[in-house]
Design an enzyme around this catalytic site. Structure first.
Site, PDB file in Angstrom:
ATOM      1  N   SER A  30       0.818  -1.220   0.000  1.00  0.00           N
ATOM      2  CA  SER A  30       0.000   0.000   0.000  1.00  0.00           C
ATOM      3  C   SER A  30       0.851   1.269   0.000  1.00  0.00           C
ATOM      4  O   SER A  30       1.777   1.413   0.798  1.00  0.00           O
ATOM      5  CB  SER A  30      -0.875   0.065   1.262  1.00  0.00           C
ATOM      6  OG  SER A  30      -1.432  -1.177   1.557  1.00  0.00           O
ATOM      7  N   HIS A  61      -6.313   1.482  -8.073  1.00  0.00           N
ATOM      8  CA  HIS A  61      -5.105   1.171  -8.832  1.00  0.00           C
ATOM      9  C   HIS A  61      -5.260  -0.272  -9.255  1.00  0.00           C
ATOM     10  O   HIS A  61      -5.373  -1.160  -8.425  1.00  0.00           O
ATOM     11  CB  HIS A  61      -3.889   1.344  -7.918  1.00  0.00           C
ATOM     12  CG  HIS A  61      -2.561   1.100  -8.591  1.00  0.00           C
ATOM     13  ND1 HIS A  61      -2.181  -0.133  -9.053  1.00  0.00           N
ATOM     14  CD2 HIS A  61      -1.540   1.937  -8.872  1.00  0.00           C
ATOM     15  CE1 HIS A  61      -0.971  -0.028  -9.598  1.00  0.00           C
ATOM     16  NE2 HIS A  61      -0.578   1.214  -9.493  1.00  0.00           N
ATOM     17  N   HIS A  83      -5.705  -9.369  -2.172  1.00  0.00           N
ATOM     18  CA  HIS A  83      -5.725  -9.890  -0.799  1.00  0.00           C
ATOM     19  C   HIS A  83      -6.799 -10.961  -0.636  1.00  0.00           C
ATOM     20  O   HIS A  83      -7.825 -10.934  -1.325  1.00  0.00           O
ATOM     21  CB  HIS A  83      -6.014  -8.754   0.189  1.00  0.00           C
ATOM     22  CG  HIS A  83      -5.006  -7.645   0.164  1.00  0.00           C
ATOM     23  ND1 HIS A  83      -5.085  -6.604  -0.726  1.00  0.00           N
ATOM     24  CD2 HIS A  83      -3.893  -7.432   0.913  1.00  0.00           C
ATOM     25  CE1 HIS A  83      -4.056  -5.787  -0.526  1.00  0.00           C
ATOM     26  NE2 HIS A  83      -3.319  -6.266   0.463  1.00  0.00           N
ATOM     27  N   TYR A  85      -8.778 -11.218   1.832  1.00  0.00           N
ATOM     28  CA  TYR A  85     -10.020 -10.634   2.386  1.00  0.00           C
ATOM     29  C   TYR A  85     -10.929 -10.063   1.304  1.00  0.00           C
ATOM     30  O   TYR A  85     -12.101  -9.808   1.551  1.00  0.00           O
ATOM     31  CB  TYR A  85      -9.722  -9.568   3.460  1.00  0.00           C
ATOM     32  CG  TYR A  85      -8.974  -8.340   2.970  1.00  0.00           C
ATOM     33  CD1 TYR A  85      -9.600  -7.358   2.191  1.00  0.00           C
ATOM     34  CD2 TYR A  85      -7.631  -8.152   3.287  1.00  0.00           C
ATOM     35  CE1 TYR A  85      -8.928  -6.243   1.744  1.00  0.00           C
ATOM     36  CE2 TYR A  85      -6.941  -7.040   2.850  1.00  0.00           C
ATOM     37  CZ  TYR A  85      -7.595  -6.083   2.081  1.00  0.00           C
ATOM     38  OH  TYR A  85      -6.905  -4.985   1.632  1.00  0.00           O
ATOM     39  N   GLU A  86     -10.401  -9.855   0.108  1.00  0.00           N
ATOM     40  CA  GLU A  86     -11.245  -9.381  -0.996  1.00  0.00           C
ATOM     41  C   GLU A  86     -12.074 -10.510  -1.589  1.00  0.00           C
ATOM     42  O   GLU A  86     -12.941 -10.265  -2.429  1.00  0.00           O
ATOM     43  CB  GLU A  86     -10.378  -8.772  -2.102  1.00  0.00           C
ATOM     44  CG  GLU A  86      -9.604  -7.541  -1.677  1.00  0.00           C
ATOM     45  CD  GLU A  86      -8.604  -7.116  -2.743  1.00  0.00           C
ATOM     46  OE1 GLU A  86      -9.037  -6.538  -3.749  1.00  0.00           O
ATOM     47  OE2 GLU A  86      -7.397  -7.392  -2.576  1.00  0.00           O
ATOM     48  N   ALA A 113       2.358  -2.599   4.455  1.00  0.00           N
ATOM     49  CA  ALA A 113       2.075  -1.748   5.614  1.00  0.00           C
ATOM     50  C   ALA A 113       1.471  -2.659   6.669  1.00  0.00           C
ATOM     51  O   ALA A 113       0.735  -3.593   6.342  1.00  0.00           O
ATOM     52  CB  ALA A 113       1.106  -0.646   5.220  1.00  0.00           C
ATOM     53  N   MET A 211      -2.360  -8.144   6.753  1.00  0.00           N
ATOM     54  CA  MET A 211      -3.340  -8.925   5.994  1.00  0.00           C
ATOM     55  C   MET A 211      -2.778  -9.439   4.664  1.00  0.00           C
ATOM     56  O   MET A 211      -3.546  -9.801   3.765  1.00  0.00           O
ATOM     57  CB  MET A 211      -4.587  -8.063   5.720  1.00  0.00           C
ATOM     58  CG  MET A 211      -5.213  -7.474   6.983  1.00  0.00           C
ATOM     59  SD  MET A 211      -6.576  -6.384   6.596  1.00  0.00           S
ATOM     60  CE  MET A 211      -6.798  -5.538   8.191  1.00  0.00           C
ATOM     61  N   SER A 212      -1.449  -9.476   4.536  1.00  0.00           N
ATOM     62  CA  SER A 212      -0.869  -9.895   3.249  1.00  0.00           C
ATOM     63  C   SER A 212       0.434 -10.655   3.491  1.00  0.00           C
ATOM     64  O   SER A 212       0.660 -11.164   4.591  1.00  0.00           O
ATOM     65  CB  SER A 212      -0.598  -8.651   2.386  1.00  0.00           C
ATOM     66  OG  SER A 212       0.457  -7.883   2.923  1.00  0.00           O
ATOM     67  N   ASN A 235       0.536   2.013  11.920  1.00  0.00           N
ATOM     68  CA  ASN A 235      -0.324   2.269  13.082  1.00  0.00           C
ATOM     69  C   ASN A 235       0.079   1.315  14.191  1.00  0.00           C
ATOM     70  O   ASN A 235       0.624   0.245  13.919  1.00  0.00           O
ATOM     71  CB  ASN A 235      -1.810   2.038  12.715  1.00  0.00           C
ATOM     72  CG  ASN A 235      -2.056   0.606  12.239  1.00  0.00           C
ATOM     73  OD1 ASN A 235      -1.792   0.274  11.090  1.00  0.00           O
ATOM     74  ND2 ASN A 235      -2.536  -0.242  13.128  1.00  0.00           N
ATOM     75  N   HIS A 247      -8.043   4.116   8.595  1.00  0.00           N
ATOM     76  CA  HIS A 247      -7.324   3.943   7.342  1.00  0.00           C
ATOM     77  C   HIS A 247      -6.611   5.236   6.951  1.00  0.00           C
ATOM     78  O   HIS A 247      -5.562   5.205   6.312  1.00  0.00           O
ATOM     79  CB  HIS A 247      -8.288   3.484   6.240  1.00  0.00           C
ATOM     80  CG  HIS A 247      -7.598   3.117   4.955  1.00  0.00           C
ATOM     81  ND1 HIS A 247      -6.693   2.058   4.867  1.00  0.00           N
ATOM     82  CD2 HIS A 247      -7.623   3.671   3.717  1.00  0.00           C
ATOM     83  CE1 HIS A 247      -6.217   1.990   3.632  1.00  0.00           C
ATOM     84  NE2 HIS A 247      -6.767   2.961   2.914  1.00  0.00           N
TER      85      HIS A 247
HETATM   86  I1  8IG Z   1      -1.640  -0.808   7.507  1.00  0.00           I
HETATM   87  O1  8IG Z   1      -3.378  -3.082  12.632  1.00  0.00           O
HETATM   88  C1  8IG Z   1      -2.296  -2.214   8.674  1.00  0.00           C
HETATM   89  N1  8IG Z   1      -2.600  -3.405   8.206  1.00  0.00           N
HETATM   90  N2  8IG Z   1      -4.306  -7.054  10.523  1.00  0.00           N
HETATM   91  N3  8IG Z   1      -3.842  -5.045  11.594  1.00  0.00           N
HETATM   92  C2  8IG Z   1      -3.874  -5.818  10.466  1.00  0.00           C
HETATM   93  N4  8IG Z   1      -3.484  -5.356   9.288  1.00  0.00           N
HETATM   94  C3  8IG Z   1      -3.040  -4.091   9.250  1.00  0.00           C
HETATM   95  C4  8IG Z   1      -2.991  -3.248  10.363  1.00  0.00           C
HETATM   96  C5  8IG Z   1      -3.405  -3.762  11.607  1.00  0.00           C
HETATM   97  N5  8IG Z   1      -2.510  -2.071   9.972  1.00  0.00           N
END
Ligand code: 8IG
Length: 274
Positions: A30, A61, A83, A85-86, A113, A211-212, A235, A247
């Protein structure tokens, strides 16, 4: 079927770029995808034009594959990923990196990220992944094994290459960009975690949550490809700080860290193929 589809995609890449083989690969997470076209002699192919490639549905994108010449060697960059989750099948999630391996890449750097869990981490930190924890119950190797890709029961003792980690540390030294180390836990998403889940992840030994990356690392290590992973902490994970996750925070932190991330990659990439 998958094997032939990968071969078709890799042949397409070789033909359209005019580069018979690529030595190393880079997957951009990302906020980093624009890096690809800053590289020397970049040739850009849209994912939608490559047979079999899944096309990202989010982020505005649609994804592109960029071939560039780095330190005299052809390098493949995947700008944009899909991903789990998609709703994509695992075979789609790893199609791009498997194509890179088929196209000749012996080393692939995966970037992302991520949320920070470890006490030593703060937003903006760059972290070399040392190992992962898969808490999703998903695995891209579920199903019949094609032994042309790799073994049925792949060893996972050294998924993240020590050689790439030391090259990353050297690039950090050279550029003055600080790089920490940590263990990445793959959560399915698309929700961020609850504070209780983050306490669990921390107890299990995770420093980062995301998540990746893990399915790609599994598929590449299956194929005998040397993997490097670099996370940008955008974060603190849920419950580590009092503020809710957003986000917007993620995209702002990513934008602020971009120059450091690209300086690191500029120093690291030429050393991979040397
Ligand atoms: I950017 O806090 C990002 N991606 N699972 N948890 C999860 N995926 C993320 C996070 C997060 N921040």
């Amino acid at each position: 079927m998958t094997y032939e589809a990968l071969q078709t995609a890799a042949d397409h890449v070789a033909r359209e770029t005019g580069r018979e083989s690529h030595d190393a690969g880079l997957v951009l997470g990302s906020g980093l995808s624009s890096y690809a076209t800053t590289l020397p002699d970049a040739i850009e192919l849209s994912y939608s034009d490559i047979p079999g490639f899944p096309t990202p549905r989010v982020e505005g994108h649609s994804g592109s594959l960029v071939s560039a010449m780095v330190g005299g060697h052809p390098v493949l960059v995947l700008a944009g990923r899909v991903h789990t989750y998609e709703g994509w099948e695992m075979s789609d999630v790893v199609f791009g990196v498997r194509t890179a391996a088929m196209a000749g890449c012996r080393t692939v750097i995966l970037t992302n990220a991520a949320g920070g869990v470890g006490d030593h981490l703060a937003p903006g930190d760059l972290v070399a992944i040392t190992d992962h924890i898969n808490v999703t119950g998903r695995n891209p190797l579920v199903g019949a094994n094609d032994s042309r890709l790799g073994p049925r029961f792949p060893d996972q003792t050294n998924v993240y290459s020590a050689r790439v980690r030391s090259l990353t540390a050297a690039a950090a030294q050279e550029t003055g960009v600080a790089v920490k180390e940590g263990v990445y836990a793959w959560f399915l998403g698309p929700t961020y975690e609850t504070p209780a889940e983050i306490r669990m992840a921390r107890t299990l030994g995770a420093d980062l949550v995301g998540m990746s990356t893990v399915p790609e690392a599994i598929a590449l290590s299956h194929m005998g490809v040397e993997v490097g992973g670099i996370s940008l902490v955008t974060n603190l994970a849920a419950g580590i700080s009092d503020s809710p996750l957003s986000h917007d925070e993620v995209t702002e932190t990513a934008a602020a860290a971009r120059d450091r991330f690209t300086a690191l990659l500029d120093a690291l990439l030429p050393t991979l193929t040397r």
